[in-house]
Design a protein around this motif. Structure first.
Motif, PDB file in Angstrom:
ATOM      1  N   LYS A  45      30.798   9.935  32.683  1.00 54.77           N
ATOM      2  CA  LYS A  45      29.732   9.084  33.856  1.00 54.77           C
ATOM      3  C   LYS A  45      28.641   9.085  33.334  1.00 54.77           C
ATOM      4  CE  LYS A  45      28.683   9.206  38.554  1.00 54.77           C
ATOM      5  NZ  LYS A  45      28.513  10.363  39.925  1.00 54.77           N
ATOM      6  N   LYS A  77      31.997  23.629  31.082  1.00 52.80           N
ATOM      7  CA  LYS A  77      31.130  24.645  30.365  1.00 52.80           C
ATOM      8  C   LYS A  77      31.918  25.723  30.064  1.00 52.80           C
ATOM      9  CE  LYS A  77      27.388  26.437  32.787  1.00 52.80           C
ATOM     10  NZ  LYS A  77      26.413  26.797  33.865  1.00 52.80           N
ATOM     11  N   VAL A 107      25.231  20.902  33.676  1.00 54.68           N
ATOM     12  CA  VAL A 107      26.385  21.243  33.037  1.00 54.68           C
ATOM     13  C   VAL A 107      26.117  21.006  31.537  1.00 54.68           C
ATOM     14  CG1 VAL A 107      28.910  20.683  32.595  1.00 54.68           C
ATOM     15  CG2 VAL A 107      28.040  21.407  34.909  1.00 54.68           C
ATOM     16  N   ASP A 110      23.452  22.817  30.005  1.00 55.71           N
ATOM     17  CA  ASP A 110      23.726  24.169  29.545  1.00 55.71           C
ATOM     18  C   ASP A 110      24.670  24.504  28.268  1.00 55.71           C
ATOM     19  OD1 ASP A 110      22.215  25.362  31.561  1.00 55.71           O
ATOM     20  OD2 ASP A 110      23.694  26.292  32.691  1.00 55.71           O
ATOM     21  N   LEU A 133      18.402  18.545  40.028  1.00 58.05           N
ATOM     22  CA  LEU A 133      18.523  19.876  39.567  1.00 58.05           C
ATOM     23  C   LEU A 133      18.224  20.254  38.070  1.00 58.05           C
ATOM     24  CD1 LEU A 133      21.008  22.793  40.512  1.00 58.05           C
ATOM     25  CD2 LEU A 133      20.816  22.100  37.836  1.00 58.05           C
ATOM     26  N   LYS A 152      30.368  33.085  36.248  1.00 60.76           N
ATOM     27  CA  LYS A 152      29.276  32.036  35.730  1.00 60.76           C
ATOM     28  C   LYS A 152      28.309  32.421  34.764  1.00 60.76           C
ATOM     29  CE  LYS A 152      27.472  28.958  37.731  1.00 60.76           C
ATOM     30  NZ  LYS A 152      27.572  27.564  37.536  1.00 60.76           N
ATOM     31  N   ASN A 153      28.172  31.649  33.790  1.00 55.70           N
ATOM     32  CA  ASN A 153      27.154  31.804  32.623  1.00 55.70           C
ATOM     33  C   ASN A 153      27.383  33.220  31.815  1.00 55.70           C
ATOM     34  OD1 ASN A 153      25.935  29.360  33.662  1.00 55.70           O
ATOM     35  ND2 ASN A 153      24.806  30.280  35.159  1.00 55.70           N
ATOM     36  N   GLU A 185      17.256  24.135  44.040  1.00 51.07           N
ATOM     37  CA  GLU A 185      16.539  24.896  43.339  1.00 51.07           C
ATOM     38  C   GLU A 185      15.006  24.495  43.631  1.00 51.07           C
ATOM     39  OE1 GLU A 185      17.615  27.406  41.326  1.00 51.07           O
ATOM     40  OE2 GLU A 185      19.863  26.747  40.724  1.00 51.07           O
TER      41      GLU A 185
HETATM   42  N1  LIG Z   1      20.177  26.786  32.593  1.00 48.37           N
HETATM   43  C1  LIG Z   1      19.439  26.939  33.733  1.00 48.37           C
HETATM   44  O1  LIG Z   1      18.305  27.549  33.755  1.00 48.37           O
HETATM   45  C2  LIG Z   1      19.961  26.776  34.880  1.00 48.37           C
HETATM   46  C3  LIG Z   1      19.592  26.560  36.198  1.00 48.37           C
HETATM   47  C4  LIG Z   1      20.030  25.965  37.099  1.00 48.37           C
HETATM   48  C5  LIG Z   1      21.297  25.577  36.931  1.00 48.37           C
HETATM   49  N2  LIG Z   1      22.227  25.484  36.109  1.00 48.37           N
HETATM   50  C6  LIG Z   1      23.311  25.164  35.912  1.00 48.37           C
HETATM   51  O2  LIG Z   1      23.276  23.784  36.257  1.00 48.37           O
HETATM   52  C7  LIG Z   1      24.734  23.181  36.467  1.00 48.37           C
HETATM   53  C8  LIG Z   1      24.606  22.169  37.644  1.00 48.37           C
HETATM   54  O3  LIG Z   1      23.954  21.109  37.242  1.00 48.37           O
HETATM   55  P1  LIG Z   1      23.942  19.811  37.981  1.00 48.37           P
HETATM   56  O4  LIG Z   1      24.045  20.050  39.555  1.00 48.37           O
HETATM   57  O5  LIG Z   1      23.021  18.719  37.230  1.00 48.37           O
HETATM   58  O6  LIG Z   1      25.488  19.450  37.767  1.00 48.37           O
HETATM   59  P2  LIG Z   1      26.327  18.395  36.582  1.00 48.37           P
HETATM   60  O7  LIG Z   1      25.734  18.349  35.238  1.00 48.37           O
HETATM   61  O8  LIG Z   1      27.754  18.649  36.961  1.00 48.37           O
HETATM   62  O9  LIG Z   1      26.039  16.782  37.226  1.00 48.37           O
HETATM   63  C9  LIG Z   1      26.465  16.485  38.777  1.00 48.37           C
HETATM   64  C10 LIG Z   1      27.281  15.301  38.347  1.00 48.37           C
HETATM   65  O10 LIG Z   1      26.306  14.174  38.603  1.00 48.37           O
HETATM   66  C11 LIG Z   1      26.681  13.324  37.344  1.00 48.37           C
HETATM   67  N3  LIG Z   1      25.526  12.643  37.125  1.00 48.37           N
HETATM   68  C12 LIG Z   1      24.467  13.463  36.312  1.00 48.37           C
HETATM   69  N4  LIG Z   1      23.373  12.451  36.235  1.00 48.37           N
HETATM   70  C13 LIG Z   1      23.643  11.236  36.987  1.00 48.37           C
HETATM   71  C14 LIG Z   1      22.921  10.302  37.178  1.00 48.37           C
HETATM   72  N5  LIG Z   1      21.829  10.007  36.683  1.00 48.37           N
HETATM   73  N6  LIG Z   1      23.570   9.199  38.003  1.00 48.37           N
HETATM   74  C15 LIG Z   1      24.826   9.323  38.633  1.00 48.37           C
HETATM   75  N7  LIG Z   1      25.537  10.619  38.283  1.00 48.37           N
HETATM   76  C16 LIG Z   1      25.005  11.705  37.398  1.00 48.37           C
HETATM   77  C17 LIG Z   1      27.576  14.132  36.393  1.00 48.37           C
HETATM   78  O11 LIG Z   1      28.302  13.155  35.563  1.00 48.37           O
HETATM   79  C18 LIG Z   1      28.307  14.982  37.497  1.00 48.37           C
HETATM   80  O12 LIG Z   1      29.341  14.555  37.800  1.00 48.37           O
HETATM   81  C19 LIG Z   1      25.442  24.592  36.803  1.00 48.37           C
HETATM   82  O13 LIG Z   1      26.468  24.644  35.725  1.00 48.37           O
HETATM   83  C20 LIG Z   1      24.375  25.383  36.818  1.00 48.37           C
HETATM   84  O14 LIG Z   1      24.825  26.829  36.546  1.00 48.37           O
HETATM   85  C21 LIG Z   1      21.412  25.997  34.807  1.00 48.37           C
END
Ligand SMILES: NC(=O)c1ccc[n+]([C@@H]2O[C@H](COP(=O)([O-])OP(=O)(O)OC[C@H]3O[C@@H](n4cnc5c(N)ncnc54)[C@H](O)[C@@H]3O)[C@@H](O)[C@H]2O)c1
Length: 357
Positions: A45, A77, A107, A110, A133, A152-153, A185
């Protein structure tokens, strides 16, 4: 455009935040000292929405680019997907100096980050987060991981990015549910450390949800700054950084038990509320502060009731969490908005009562 510096000694790096930055990424990378080949990891996407804009800027700055697109979703992941990425990097003759650009949400950040941390014992990682996020939280701090089944993770590393580029304009294509999910967050950062920021969110929540550029830039910047401030003091999660887990002890359990039907931010919002209620039951957080939190979560479009609540399974899942210490479930609990503490002395009955309301 704003530029923040994350100060981590030799691992220090800049975060660029502003509108229309994707097209400038090639130039920024060149100025940071990168040249030659690089690898973009994205999902289908985000790749279809933003891959070309990013690539054009890279091509015009002379980069040789491999783009790897994977399907969307948390299921990616995994070590299986990481394995396929290692193979594609090998086929491209990626070297230890070849950067991996993580273009997407948390996602992708990570997963691609985990691959960057482990391929050839570590290659440079550039985070290009495209969800709220990821821009306000997950792209900062160097935690990268894959899941182990539903846990998770579980398998991960610390691998700081060499650069983070948050293009605010990309947020406009998020669905309302995705934008709300990312707000959890960000609200968390207000609760743990910055009551004024929490008030700013209360005042501007409607503008955020209608994608107001200036407000979004401010929200992403402040959120990133709060997270970076914590990471600077505790890069390897040995103390202070634990406070970032507010909402996550319960949140991760909800995510697992729902088999990922409840999204990460939604689960964290539910977790924040349960953990605020725990604090309230312990006589610490006042009723009106819990109400303020619940109201902001609701106005952010996030849930306040756990769907299909299964108390026993949730407690079981909490006991598997990484935050367990010597068999005791550990919580980050708010004293008030802007101030938290850590406790592993919450009785099971208080946890159970707080899950239900
Ligand atoms: N590493 C860390 O410190 C940390 C902290 C918090 C969360 N996380 C992780 O982050 C993940 C969740 O991330 P998320 O919520 O970004 O989910 P994601 O990466 O799955 O994105 C959510 C959806 O949005 C879509 N998308 C992304 N950018 C877009 C855009 N600009 N326009 C339209 N669609 C878009 C993606 O294709 C996906 O379908 C979890 O796995 C969580 O464990 C990591």
């Amino acid at each position: 455009m704003e530029k923040l510096r994350v100060r981590l000694g030799v691992n220090s790096y800049d975060i660029h935040i502003g509108p229309n930055l994707l097209a400038q990424t090639g130039r920024i990378l060149k100025e940071t000292g990168f040249s030659d080949k690089l690898v973009i990891v994205t999902d289908t996407k985000v790749g279809s929405l933003y891959g070309n804009t990013l690539k054009q800027g890279l091509f015009s700055n002379g980069f040789d680019v491999l783009t790897i697109e994977i399907p969307e979703g948390e299921e990616q992941k995994s070590l299986e997907t990481a394995g396929r990425l290692y193979q594609q990097l090998t086929d491209f003759y990626a070297e230890r100096t070849t950067p991996i650009l993580a273009l997407g949400g948390g996602v992708i950040g990570d997963l691609a980050g985990f691959v960057a941390a482990t391929y050839m014992r570590g290659v440079p990682l550039i985070q290009i987060p495209t969800t709220l996020l990821a821009q306000g939280d997950s792209s900062i701090g160097g935690k990268v991981a894959v899941n182990h089944g539903l846990l998770k993770n579980k398998i991960g590393a610390f691998h700081q990015p060499r650069l983070t580029i948050s293009d605010i304009t990309t947020l406009k294509t998020l669905s309302p549910r995705e934008l709300s999910d990312g707000l959890a967050e960000i609200i968390k950062h207000g609760v743990i450390l910055d009551g004024e920021f929490f008030s700013y969110l209360e005042e501007n929540i409607d503008k955020i949800r209608s994608f107001d550029d200036q407000v979004l830039e401010r929200v992403v910047s402040r959120s990133a700054e709060i997270k970076a401030g914590v990471v600077e003091k505790d890069e390897l999660d040995l103390g202070l950084r634990n406070i970032l887990n507010y909402g996550h002890t319960v949140g991760h359990a909800i995510e697992s038990v729902s088999e990922l039907k409840v999204w990460h931010g939604e689960a964290v919002a539910l977790g924040m509320l349960v953990e605020a209620r725990i604090s309230n039951r312990l006589g610490i957080m006042e009723n009106n502060e819990v109400d303020r939190l619940k109201k902001l979560i609701t106005r952010a479009g996030l849930p306040t009731e756990i769907p299909g609540l299964q108390v026993e399974r949730l407690i079981q899942a909490m006991k598997h969490d990484k935050k367990i210490l010597q068999g005791r479930i550990r919580f980050v609990l708010p004293r008030s908005i802007g101030n938290v503490f850590i406790s592993d002395e919450v009785s099971q009955s208080v946890i159970e009562e707080s899950l239900t309301g």
